[in-house]
Scaffold this active site. Sequence first.
Site, PDB file in Angstrom:
ATOM      1  N   ASP A   4      66.483   9.440 -33.337  1.00 19.57           N
ATOM      2  CA  ASP A   4      67.098   8.133 -33.534  1.00 19.57           C
ATOM      3  C   ASP A   4      66.368   7.368 -34.631  1.00 19.57           C
ATOM      4  OD1 ASP A   4      68.922   8.592 -31.557  1.00 19.57           O
ATOM      5  OD2 ASP A   4      67.826   7.496 -30.001  1.00 19.57           O
TER       6      ASP A   4
ATOM      7  N   THR B   4      58.688   3.848 -21.432  1.00 17.83           N
ATOM      8  CA  THR B   4      59.794   2.955 -21.764  1.00 17.83           C
ATOM      9  C   THR B   4      59.288   1.601 -22.265  1.00 17.83           C
ATOM     10  OG1 THR B   4      61.894   2.067 -20.956  1.00 17.83           O
ATOM     11  CG2 THR B   4      60.030   1.990 -19.425  1.00 17.83           C
TER      12      THR B   4
ATOM     13  N   LYS C  39      70.766   5.895 -34.641  1.00 17.04           N
ATOM     14  CA  LYS C  39      71.319   4.987 -33.635  1.00 17.04           C
ATOM     15  C   LYS C  39      70.478   3.723 -33.525  1.00 17.04           C
ATOM     16  CE  LYS C  39      72.841   6.673 -29.735  1.00 17.04           C
ATOM     17  NZ  LYS C  39      74.256   6.268 -29.798  1.00 17.04           N
TER      18      LYS C  39
ATOM     19  N   MET D 244      67.510  -4.877 -25.331  1.00 14.89           N
ATOM     20  CA  MET D 244      68.538  -5.138 -26.345  1.00 14.89           C
ATOM     21  C   MET D 244      69.274  -6.450 -26.069  1.00 14.89           C
ATOM     22  SD  MET D 244      70.017  -1.215 -26.481  1.00 14.89           S
ATOM     23  CE  MET D 244      70.079  -1.110 -24.664  1.00 14.89           C
TER      24      MET D 244
END
Length: 487
Positions: free
Chosen positions: A265, A348, A287, A400
């Site tokens: 990505d 994460t 992406k 996001m």
Amino acid sequence: MATSLTSTSKSRKKPEDRLDVFPTFMKVAGQRVLVVGHGAEAAAKVRLLGETNARIVVISALVEADLEEAIERFGAEHVSEEFRPVHLNGAALVFSAREDWALDKAVVDAARIMGVPVNAVDKPELCDFYTGALVNRAPIAVAITSTGVGPVLSRHIRARIEAMLPRATGDLARLAESFRDAATKVIRDGALRRSFWARFFSGSVAANLYAGKAGVARSEAQRLLNSMADEPGFVWLVGAGPGAEDLLTLRAQRLLQEADVIVHDALVPAGVIAMGRRDAERISVGKRKGAHSVRQSEICDLLVELGRSGQKVVRLKAGDPMIFGRAAEEMDALRENEIGFEVVPGVTAAFAAAASAQIPLTLRGVASNLVFATGHNAKSETLPDWAGLALKGATVAVYMGRTVSAAVAAKLISAGMNAQTPVAVIENAAHPDERQFAGNLSELAVLSNRTEIDGPVLIVIGEAVGHAALENAEPLALQDTARFAAA
């Protein structure tokens, strides 16, 4: 002849580019190896020798507690006497760790008379040989030493090699040894045999063994030997973590070195991608939120195509593949087309952001629930599914969410959440250019108007944020934007 000699001399390395030591490994299995000393330095050598099958003999009238523990742990023999040259009879090596120059020199002098290689601990000028930092993957061993900058660099390099070599490397070597004779008999062609071993060490055999599936690995090795047909491709869905190279997992680092193709990505930093094998093909699928240069369906088709062609593929995703990484769609496509795959988790963004800002995502008596959410559905007319948990005191990490932060804040406040609920915003978590912002829920609305905050953003909402170390964080709402939000 003169021309030949001149050419040869020119091809030699300069003295400073050549080694002062000749690296070698000595057979010590069943051999007497002496450690002369009483304290911590002697204990360290016993522990090092304990990685071998040597007969360890400690010579010292008295021993300190840590040496006594090492003697017992590794089954060493203790000769409770002061050192005498006669102790050197039949010894393969001797280490002098008496922590005194004159006493160590006495051992060195006696050893040289007896023809026994000797090492005086931390006295390189007295040593016949050096011991390096050891990476043990028996029957494979890597030793690193440096006569220039000493043990500090050796330990650093050892840590890097430890990370590169999985703990099961020795098991893989033993499995290979058990197939060596059969491979020599069955595969007569040398080039084809080299291909077999290349696939053995970097394909499904190694992958299954490293995953703890020894039986499957042996079956795969036998299948490969029997058929020597094209080995099926394999895809690893790998989490690249938040961006810092040293937060990459050891398994991810190893797979990057084995992959034929790296499909990555746009959010994965160039430094992480560069950790891949130098000759691996790199394919960017670009992406980013709101700017997908390659559709998800095309990525799925690409992974299937590469897998069918027999390639070893790393699908490199920012963060963790299973958290807002659309891994489910890729796994479905691989299953449907019978392409083998494995998921390798990554750190994460929520964990990286919490670590940087020292935010306790859960806190006894304050927040016992943790919600990972995406802000993408915050524009809908209904409250996001996770909002109910937020109202009950859960800590919410919103991925996001910059462009919809105003909608998130408005919906939560209208639903009854206290407008003063602490909020932290982390931009580019774990990157060198990370920025931290602190404020409250009423101020969150201004985030979508702060166009200078254009990196990946993680929003953390909840009372636990009030216990974070955000004293040096930038204010979430500047004075003018705060007045705008109040209006």
